[in-house]
Every structure is written in structure tokens, then in C-alpha cells.
Motif scaffolding. Structure first.
Motif, PDB file in Angstrom:
ATOM      1  N   GLN A 117       1.047  -0.749   0.070  1.00  0.00           N
ATOM      2  CA  GLN A 117      -0.041  -0.347   0.312  1.00  0.00           C
ATOM      3  C   GLN A 117       0.520   1.391   0.363  1.00  0.00           C
ATOM      4  N   PRO A 118       0.484   2.473  -0.131  1.00  0.00           N
ATOM      5  CA  PRO A 118       0.746   3.369  -0.575  1.00  0.00           C
ATOM      6  C   PRO A 118       1.482   3.670   1.071  1.00  0.00           C
ATOM      7  N   VAL A 119       3.018   4.478   1.239  1.00  0.00           N
ATOM      8  CA  VAL A 119       3.413   4.617   2.314  1.00  0.00           C
ATOM      9  C   VAL A 119       3.522   5.816   2.478  1.00  0.00           C
ATOM     10  N   ARG A 120       3.933   6.872   3.301  1.00  0.00           N
ATOM     11  CA  ARG A 120       3.597   8.079   3.324  1.00  0.00           C
ATOM     12  C   ARG A 120       4.999   8.296   4.972  1.00  0.00           C
ATOM     13  N   ALA A 121       5.365   9.243   4.231  1.00  0.00           N
ATOM     14  CA  ALA A 121       7.436   9.056   5.508  1.00  0.00           C
ATOM     15  C   ALA A 121       8.284  10.445   5.356  1.00  0.00           C
ATOM     16  N   ASP A 122       8.791  10.536   6.496  1.00  0.00           N
ATOM     17  CA  ASP A 122       9.299  11.352   6.888  1.00  0.00           C
ATOM     18  C   ASP A 122      10.647  11.297   7.067  1.00  0.00           C
ATOM     19  N   ARG A 123      11.909  11.933   6.203  1.00  0.00           N
ATOM     20  CA  ARG A 123      13.771  11.227   5.810  1.00  0.00           C
ATOM     21  C   ARG A 123      13.983  12.810   6.817  1.00  0.00           C
ATOM     22  N   GLY A 124      15.022  13.151   8.084  1.00  0.00           N
ATOM     23  CA  GLY A 124      15.922  13.744   8.505  1.00  0.00           C
ATOM     24  C   GLY A 124      14.504  14.002   9.918  1.00  0.00           C
ATOM     25  N   THR A 125      15.221  15.350  10.497  1.00  0.00           N
ATOM     26  CA  THR A 125      14.497  15.298  11.866  1.00  0.00           C
ATOM     27  C   THR A 125      14.252  16.669  11.929  1.00  0.00           C
ATOM     28  N   LEU A 126      13.188  17.692  13.174  1.00  0.00           N
ATOM     29  CA  LEU A 126      12.979  18.982  12.392  1.00  0.00           C
ATOM     30  C   LEU A 126      14.212  19.419  13.664  1.00  0.00           C
ATOM     31  N   LEU A 127      14.445  18.987  14.815  1.00  0.00           N
ATOM     32  CA  LEU A 127      15.103  19.015  15.555  1.00  0.00           C
ATOM     33  C   LEU A 127      15.679  18.057  16.371  1.00  0.00           C
ATOM     34  N   ILE A 129      18.613  19.611  13.754  1.00  0.00           N
ATOM     35  CA  ILE A 129      18.342  20.078  11.902  1.00  0.00           C
ATOM     36  C   ILE A 129      18.636  19.124  11.765  1.00  0.00           C
ATOM     37  N   SER A 130      18.383  18.601  10.404  1.00  0.00           N
ATOM     38  CA  SER A 130      18.588  17.675   9.887  1.00  0.00           C
ATOM     39  C   SER A 130      19.976  18.291   7.898  1.00  0.00           C
ATOM     40  N   PRO A 131      20.249  17.587   7.505  1.00  0.00           N
ATOM     41  CA  PRO A 131      21.635  18.469   6.711  1.00  0.00           C
ATOM     42  C   PRO A 131      20.388  18.524   5.047  1.00  0.00           C
ATOM     43  N   ARG A 132      19.478  17.366   5.063  1.00  0.00           N
ATOM     44  CA  ARG A 132      18.828  17.396   3.804  1.00  0.00           C
ATOM     45  C   ARG A 132      17.372  16.449   4.584  1.00  0.00           C
ATOM     46  N   PRO A 133      16.149  17.821   4.566  1.00  0.00           N
ATOM     47  CA  PRO A 133      15.163  16.987   5.049  1.00  0.00           C
ATOM     48  C   PRO A 133      14.134  16.491   4.017  1.00  0.00           C
ATOM     49  N   LEU A 134      13.396  15.594   3.155  1.00  0.00           N
ATOM     50  CA  LEU A 134      12.924  15.140   2.556  1.00  0.00           C
ATOM     51  C   LEU A 134      11.604  14.674   3.165  1.00  0.00           C
ATOM     52  N   ARG A 160      11.934  18.288  -0.716  1.00  0.00           N
ATOM     53  CA  ARG A 160      12.814  18.910   0.648  1.00  0.00           C
ATOM     54  C   ARG A 160      11.632  19.463   0.900  1.00  0.00           C
ATOM     55  N   ARG A 161      12.369  19.560   2.851  1.00  0.00           N
ATOM     56  CA  ARG A 161      11.053  20.399   3.487  1.00  0.00           C
ATOM     57  C   ARG A 161      12.093  21.261   4.675  1.00  0.00           C
ATOM     58  N   ASP A 162      12.582  21.751   3.960  1.00  0.00           N
ATOM     59  CA  ASP A 162      13.498  22.760   4.189  1.00  0.00           C
ATOM     60  C   ASP A 162      12.731  24.399   5.117  1.00  0.00           C
ATOM     61  N   GLN A 163      11.823  24.845   3.768  1.00  0.00           N
ATOM     62  CA  GLN A 163      10.873  25.714   3.887  1.00  0.00           C
ATOM     63  C   GLN A 163       9.737  25.335   4.819  1.00  0.00           C
ATOM     64  N   ARG A 164       9.851  23.674   4.763  1.00  0.00           N
ATOM     65  CA  ARG A 164       8.413  23.859   5.856  1.00  0.00           C
ATOM     66  C   ARG A 164       9.176  23.608   7.250  1.00  0.00           C
ATOM     67  N   ASP A 165       9.974  22.866   7.309  1.00  0.00           N
ATOM     68  CA  ASP A 165      10.699  23.027   8.617  1.00  0.00           C
ATOM     69  C   ASP A 165      11.147  24.298   9.474  1.00  0.00           C
ATOM     70  N   GLU A 166      11.473  24.928   8.222  1.00  0.00           N
ATOM     71  CA  GLU A 166      12.126  26.579   8.562  1.00  0.00           C
ATOM     72  C   GLU A 166      11.179  26.986   9.158  1.00  0.00           C
ATOM     73  N   ALA A 167       9.614  27.340   8.570  1.00  0.00           N
ATOM     74  CA  ALA A 167       8.543  28.059   8.914  1.00  0.00           C
ATOM     75  C   ALA A 167       8.405  27.364  10.640  1.00  0.00           C
ATOM     76  N   LEU A 168       8.429  25.589  11.244  1.00  0.00           N
ATOM     77  CA  LEU A 168       7.531  25.550  11.847  1.00  0.00           C
ATOM     78  C   LEU A 168       8.908  25.484  12.849  1.00  0.00           C
ATOM     79  N   ARG A 169      10.335  25.950  12.516  1.00  0.00           N
ATOM     80  CA  ARG A 169      11.071  26.027  14.017  1.00  0.00           C
ATOM     81  C   ARG A 169      10.718  27.123  14.468  1.00  0.00           C
ATOM     82  N   GLU A 170      10.471  28.650  13.080  1.00  0.00           N
ATOM     83  CA  GLU A 170       9.991  29.933  13.513  1.00  0.00           C
ATOM     84  C   GLU A 170       9.133  30.003  14.439  1.00  0.00           C
TER      85      GLU A 170
END
Length: 481
Positions: A117-127, A129-134, A160-170
């Protein structure tokens, strides 16, 4: 001592306003944390929804191309920050977009689930900070089928989740700063409010310390409000007024008792002193001894009366039942026999019962009869009946009565009317009756010459007696069956 008990002891030693502010701050912290968590989750959901929409579109293109056998580099058009991989059943990368590190984006467990079945997942952590969050979205190429090794099995779309993670950290930082500022302001306001609220209590404590040190006539400065602290101040002022009144009564009692005791003691000392001034005959000495014995008997009677007034324990619901009808009938008969009085009448309803001490109740009625005989005029009538849930006992005489101005003081200790000062007595007859009636949770009334006085108002029962003479009424709760 257990740790919890030690902590509770230390907490209890803190000032009340500090505990109030600490409790208020803790409650505010919980509320602010909950509100911040709600805002964070809502924002994260909105950002993840946008990413998931992009991933769904990208994954659909990849999956359609993989199923049609179209080369993925040609079919999958990726924008900045978008990636893809084609994996077989062994988690081997068959094809991938440029810019990705070597190796599969999925873990073996994620691949195993993605084959079904389809799977959604995250690679890298919010805190931290990961170098390449996906953000990953893996979809099986042929759902339900089992591709051979080396054949396309799963497509993986990534963004890439950079902008999303940056917004959440802010957002987390702003919420933390805003919550800390709100908590500090709320704590400061709470502290000032607690200090302002408890300031009158501190003033009350200072005034109480002055009173404990011996100050008299002190009253608390109560603000003109109707809050709990103001009502407490008014209640304390009422208590201080009652305390001062009780102290004045006790001082008056001590003065009156000293005056009453001084007379028989002076007479006794004078008689003994005169008997020792010169030789006396046997007859004179016997007379002196008799006089001294009489004075001593007066002192004993006075001491007994004072003891009766001061020690009257309250009766409770477990006290024995007293048949007042039989008690009054017996008292009147004995009084007639001992004094020879034929002007004493008694009318009592049958089966009148109360709970209490028969001996003390008999003494109260005897005192009322003595007062009526000594200060009133015959005929003297004793009546007893039941009014609602009360038993009413009345002693009436047809004398001239008391001065209406004296009625409020008639039951005070050692208080005697001007017309009674030349007759024997100590002024403790009615106080003894009042003490016994109060101990039986009753009410004493004194009515004379159309004037009425309720010594200890308790019951809303109208007075019923002849308009002339003096009537003393005792109201007692009737015994329940």
C-alpha cells in the motif's frame, strides 16, 4: 520523612501570595502550552497537506510511467527540491533523479509496507536540524503483484522540507517567546492582585497582634465593599465587639461578686473580732457561733449559685426524657407543703415532655416560684402547655410588676431592682434560670406591666398572659416521640 511529605511541608511554609501566584502561573503555563500546541499542530497540518498534494501529483506521474514502461528520466519532470527513485523488491535503486545520495530512501520496513500500500514518511528531523530533510511518498507499481528481483516494484516521490521545517521552527520560537512573555505578565499581574487582595488580611493580622498585646477598643479598617475580605473584616469587628461586651460583663460580674462576697465576709470577721475583744459567756459565744454559721451558710449558698450560673453543660438529643407535667405537679405540691402557701395554682396539660435534666429544670421552676412569692403578690399561677413543637411554662403573679426599664437587666447577675434591695437575695435567681434554659436550648421571657423582654430570642411564639402583674415564660423544645 517521605519526599512528598517534605515537599508539602516546604510548600506550606511559603507565603500565601507566593503559593497563589505559583498556582496561577502553573495553570497559565498549562493553558498557554495547550494553546501553543494546538496552533503548532494546525500549522504543521496545513504545511504537510500542501506537501502531500505535490507528492501525490508527482507520484502519479512516476507510477504511470513505471507501469507503462516509459523511462522515468523522460517521464518524470521534477522541479527544484523534488526527487524520485524506482526500487525493486530488494530495496535496490533501479533509477533515481540526480542530486540524491546513493542508496534507497526507504528503510527495509518501509519498503515492505510500500509493496502492499502507499506509504508516507519523513526523512530527517525537525530538531535538531537535518542537512537534507525530505518528505517521501512510496507507491507500489503493481499493487497485489510480486515482481521479480530487478523489476520495478515501488516508486518513491520525495520533496525537500526545508521551508516547511524552517517555518515550523520559527513558529515554535515565536510561540515560546510569546508564551513566556504572557506568562511573565500574567504572573506579575497575579502577584500584584494577590498582594492587593491580601493587604487587608495583613492589616487585620497587625490589628489582631495589637489586641493580643493588650490593646482595647481596636477595630479593623474595613473597606466599603462587599467582597469576601470585607465581610471577614466586618465579622471580625462584630466578634471584637462581642468580645469587649463579654469582657465588660465579666468585669462587672467580678465586681458584683466581690461586692456580694464582701458583705457576709465582713459580717463574719466583725462578729469574730467582737467576740475576741473581751471575755464572753457561754451563751454569747454560742450566739456568735450561730451567727458565724449563718454567714458561712450564706457564703456557701452564694458560691453554689455562682457555680450553677457558670457551669451549665448543654443538653443534647441523647438526654433523658423529662415528664414536665409530673415534675410541675410534684414541685407545686411540695412547695405548698413546705411553705403552707394556699395561693399557688398549677394548670398543666398532660404528657408534656422535654429532653434534659429533671433536677436542673426543677430548680429553674423553683427559682421562678420563689421570685414570684418574694417580690410579687398572690395568687401565683403556673401554667404549662404545648405550642407547635415547644413546651411553654409560665409563672404569673398579680403584683405591681417590675419597672419596664429594668426588664433588660433582670436576668443579669447580681442585678436587683430598687424595690428588691431591702429584701433577702443575691440577684442570681433569674440568671440561674437563664443559664438552665440556655443549656436546654430554650428561651426565657420576662413580661411585666405590659412590657415585654426576650432574654435570648430564639422562637417566634407570641406572648400569652394576663395584662397585669408579672409573667416569666420559659420555652423549651418538646421531646420528639
Amino acid at each position: 520523612m517521605p519526599r512528598r511529605r517534605r515537599w508539602g511541608t516546604r510548600w506550606g511554609r511559603l507565603p500565601l501570595r507566593v503559593r497563589l501566584v505559583a498556582g496561577f502561573a502553573a495553570a497559565m503555563l498549562v493553558v498557554l502550552t495547550g494553546a501553543g500546541a494546538f496552533v503548532y499542530l494546525r500549522v504543521r497540518y496545513a504545511l504537510d497537506l500542501r506537501l502531500d498534494q505535490d507528492l501525490t501529483t508527482q507520484s502519479a506521474q512516476l507510477t504511470d510511467a513505471a507501469r507503462a514502461g516509459t523511462p522515468l528520466p523522460t517521464a518524470a519532470r521534477t522541479g527544484p527540491g523534488e526527487y524520485w527513485q524506482l526500487l525493486d523488491t530488494t530495496n535496490h535503486v533501479l533509477a533515481a533523479s540526480p542530486g540524491l545520495p546513493a542508496g534507497s530512501l526507504l528503510t527495509p520496513e518501509q519498503l515492505h509496507r510500500a509493496l502492499r500500500q502507499p506509504v508516507r514518511a519523513d526523512r530527517g528531523t525537525l530538531l535538531p536540524i537535518s542537512p537534507r530533510p525530505l518528505r517521501l511518498y512510496a507507491v507500489p507499481v503493481q499493487p497485489g503483484a510480486a515482481p521479480a528481483a530487478g523489476q520495478p516494484a515501488v516508486t518513491v516521490a520525495a520533496v525537500r522540507r526545508d521551508q516547511r521545517d524552517e517555518a515550523l521552527r520559527e513558529l515554535i520560537g515565536q510561540l515560546a517567546l510569546a508564551n513566556l512573555a504572557a506568562l511573565a505578565v500574567a504572573s506579575l499581574v497575579g502577584y500584584r492582585l494577590a498582594r492587593a487582595t491580601l493587604a487587608p488580611v495583613e492589616r487585620y493580622r497587625s490589628e489582631a497582634a495589637r489586641i493580643a498585646a493588650g490593646a482595647t477598643g481596636v477595630r479593623l479598617a474595613v473597606p466599603a465593599t462587599d467582597d469576601e475580605v470585607a465581610r471577614l473584616g466586618r465579622t471580625l469587628n462584630d466578634m471584637l465587639t462581642a468580645q469587649d461586651a463579654a469582657l465588660d460583663r465579666e468585669r462587672q460580674f467580678i465586681n458584683d461578686a466581690s461586692h456580694e462576697l464582701r458583705t457576709p465576709l465582713t459580717l463574719l470577721a466583725t462578729e469574730l473580732e467582737l467576740a475576741l475583744r473581751r471575755p464572753r459567756t457561754t451563751t454569747e459565744l454560742e450566739q456568735t457561733v450561730r451567727n458565724a454559721a449563718a454567714d458561712t451558710a450564706d457564703l456557701i449558698a452564694l458560691a453554689d449559685a455562682l457555680l450553677t450560673v457558670g457551669t451549665q453543660p448543654d443538653q443534647d438529643a441523647t438526654a433523658p426524657t423529662v415528664d414536665l407535667t409530673a415534675l410541675l405537679t410534684d414541685l407545686v405540691e411540695r412547695y405548698r407543703t413546705s411553705t403552707g402557701a394556699d395561693t399557688l395554682g398549677c394548670r398543666a396539660e398532660p404528657s408534656l415532655t422535654v429532653r434534659g435534666d429533671a433536677t436542673r429544670l426543677g430548680r429553674a421552676v423553683t427559682n421562678l416560684i420563689d421570685n414570684a412569692t418574694r417580690y410579687g403578690a398572690p395568687p401565683i399561677t403556673i401554667t404549662a402547655d404545648q405550642v407547635d413543637a415547644l413546651v411553654r411554662i409560665s409563672v404569673h403573679d398579680t403584683g405591681t410588676g417590675m419597672d419596664p426599664a429594668f426588664l433588660p437587666h433582670a436576668a443579669e447577675r447580681f442585678r436587683r431592682a430598687d424595690t428588691a434591695r431591702t429584701s433577702p437575695g443575691t440577684g442570681l435567681g433569674l440568671p440561674i434560670v437563664d443559664a438552665i434554659v440556655r443549656a436546654h436550648h430554650g428561651e426565657l421571657r420576662i413580661c411585666s406591666a405590659s412590657a415585654h423582654h426576650r432574654v435570648n430570642p430564639k422562637f417566634d411564639v407570641p406572648c400569652e398572659h394576663p395584662p397585669h402583674g408579672t409573667t416569666v415564660t420559659v420555652l423549651l423544645p418538646a421531646a420528639r416521640p
